[in-house]
Scaffold this motif. Structure first.
Motif, mmCIF file in Angstrom:
data_model
loop_
_atom_site.group_PDB
_atom_site.id
_atom_site.type_symbol
_atom_site.label_atom_id
_atom_site.label_comp_id
_atom_site.label_asym_id
_atom_site.label_seq_id
_atom_site.Cartn_x
_atom_site.Cartn_y
_atom_site.Cartn_z
ATOM 1 N N VAL A 62 39.768 27.565 31.224
ATOM 2 C CA VAL A 62 39.675 26.523 32.648
ATOM 3 C C VAL A 62 41.500 26.015 32.736
ATOM 4 N N PHE A 63 41.658 25.654 31.566
ATOM 5 C CA PHE A 63 43.513 24.378 31.776
ATOM 6 C C PHE A 63 44.153 26.043 31.337
ATOM 7 N N GLY A 64 44.255 27.060 30.966
ATOM 8 C CA GLY A 64 44.930 28.006 31.257
ATOM 9 C C GLY A 64 45.723 28.424 32.216
ATOM 10 N N ILE A 65 44.559 28.093 33.316
ATOM 11 C CA ILE A 65 44.918 28.868 34.564
ATOM 12 C C ILE A 65 45.739 28.079 35.337
ATOM 13 N N PHE A 66 45.646 26.552 35.127
ATOM 14 C CA PHE A 66 46.752 25.504 35.386
ATOM 15 C C PHE A 66 47.440 25.233 34.513
ATOM 16 N N ALA A 67 48.346 25.776 32.736
ATOM 17 C CA ALA A 67 48.817 25.754 32.391
ATOM 18 C C ALA A 67 50.067 26.752 32.654
ATOM 19 N N LEU A 340 53.050 35.806 36.873
ATOM 20 C CA LEU A 340 52.672 35.982 36.263
ATOM 21 C C LEU A 340 51.491 35.464 34.771
ATOM 22 N N SER A 341 51.667 34.208 34.433
ATOM 23 C CA SER A 341 51.308 33.021 33.427
ATOM 24 C C SER A 341 49.830 32.772 34.576
ATOM 25 N N MET A 342 50.141 32.760 35.854
ATOM 26 C CA MET A 342 48.486 32.163 36.664
ATOM 27 C C MET A 342 47.764 33.272 36.839
#
Length: 407
Positions: A62-67, A340-342
């Motif tokens: 979950v936090f990976g999306i916002f990161a 890409l990160s998102m």
């Protein structure tokens, strides 16, 4: 490099990115070594420990999306700095938590958020932006191999720390060690993010990129495959040490097994990344998932011994994180690198949902049945499923209207 001063050098990106992934992933790969020491001393069930690790995987996703969103907008440097601090706090909290709730908050939420900011989604965003497309899959393989080397390097160290100082002190040592990420993050400060250089032009908003990806069938198939990857590797990584001890093998066998997975995964991820430059990524992914199903089946059928464990670990190591480079390179090839990160973060969330179920069901069904057999069988069936659904993935770049609206 003289004609492109705004691009970081490939060597700098790979060295700093690989070192960060080595440390971050190396620490988390060893968490299975803490299952029995913590549950036995604290009087908790395996399900209690497994649930905390399961929450960690969901929080990471979950936090990976916002990161990923933050890294795409303000650069990886700031996200990495925050992630390193959260990692240290989470490891300290894991060592000192007196109750299952506080243990879950530290081990699950804090460390999960920290991993989101210090691992693949953020590092791959830098690679995608700073390394030319013709070398991108290879570079992602190098970064993934670094995470595998971290497992090979760190898991035996963690086992020795537990044996020498006890599990409390070992976690506090790791809390200090993870702060090495802070100076390494300096090497990933990208031109265009807060350094007086205009930021890259974006022809899509976050919402447009999100909608485009989730309407595209191949993105959904890649997400489903990554779900299976998470289920398999986290179940094995967390529960195999206890599975082996339940079968009468020594703790050293488990430590060496996890280290072998990390060692052989160095080769597996590098090979997968390199092959991704020449072969269809969907075929690479199908082969990996099918091979995992075969490897687990053989492991369960042959008599269990240290030799069979080490052979299984070597084979699984070749297949362990080798899904990461082709999956992320396929996303970059289809949608480009602007977000890409998102997008990698969303795919990784699916991976972490699988991780949650793999680690939690492992603890739950063990407590209910006294055996891990059901989860092993699920891992085999899911491997076959993932091999099949990756076959129809389309890797060609998506066609967009000239204005850049989602197609």
């Amino acid at each position: 490099m003289h004609n492109d001063l705004r691009r970081l050098s490939i060597t700098q990106v790979l060295l700093c990115g690989a070192a960060i992934v080595t440390l971050s992933m190396g620490i988390r790969h060893g968490f299975g070594l803490w299952l029995q020491p913590i549950t036995q001393e604290m009087g908790w069930t395996r399900q209690t420990f497994s649930f905390a690790i399961a929450v960690q995987n969901i929080a990471w996703g979950v936090f990976g999306i916002f990161a990923g969103m933050a890294a795409d907008r303000v650069g990886a440097f700031r996200v990495l700095m925050g992630g390193a601090v959260l990692y240290a706090l989470g490891l300290a909290g894991m060592a000192l938590a007196p109750t299952p709730l506080l243990f879950t908050l530290a081990t699950g939420v804090l460390i999960g958020a920290a991993q989101a900011g210090t691992t693949y989604a953020v590092i791959y965003g830098v690679i995608g932006r700073q390394i030319p497309a013709e070398r991108r899959s290879w570079a992602m393989g190098v970064a993934a191999a670094a995470g595998s080397f971290g497992q090979f390097l760190m898991v035996p160290v963690e086992g020795q720390l537990i044996a020498a100082f006890g599990w409390h002190q070992a976690l506090l040592f790791l809390a200090a060690a993870v702060l090495v990420i802070l100076p390494l993050a300096l090497g990933l400060r990208e031109p265009g993010f807060g350094q007086g250089v205009a930021r890259p032009v974006r022809d899509q908003t976050i919402g447009q990129a999100f909608a485009e990806a989730f309407r595209y069938p191949s993105f959904q198939l890649l997400m489903a495959g990554y779900f299976v990857c998470g289920f398999q590797v986290v179940f094995i990584g967390v529960h195999m040490p206890s599975y082996l001890r339940d079968k009468g093998l020594s703790p050293q066998v488990a430590s060496y097994a996890l280290a072998l997975i990390g060692l052989f995964n160095v080769f597996g991820t590098y090979i997968a990344g390199s092959l991704g430059q020449r072969l269809a990524k969907r075929k690479i992914l199908s082969f990996i998932y099918a091979s995992r199903a075969v490897a687990i089946t053989v492991f369960l059928l042959v008599p269990l011994s240290p030799v069979s464990v080490y052979l299984f670990s070597a084979v699984m190591g070749l297949l362990w994180l080798s899904t990461v480079p082709p999956t992320n390179a396929a996303i970059a090839g289809i949608f480009g690198v602007q977000h890409l990160s998102m997008l990698s973060g969303f795919v990784f969330l699916s991976h972490q949902v699988g991780s949650f179920l793999g680690v939690w069901l492992g603890g739950l069904l063990y407590d209910r049945t006294g055996s891990y057999d059901i989860v092993w069988y699920l891992a085999i069936a899911l491997g076959v499923f993932a091999a099949l659904i990756n076959v129809p993935v389309r890797e060609t770049p998506i066609r967009r209207a000239p204005a850049g609206a989602a197609a």
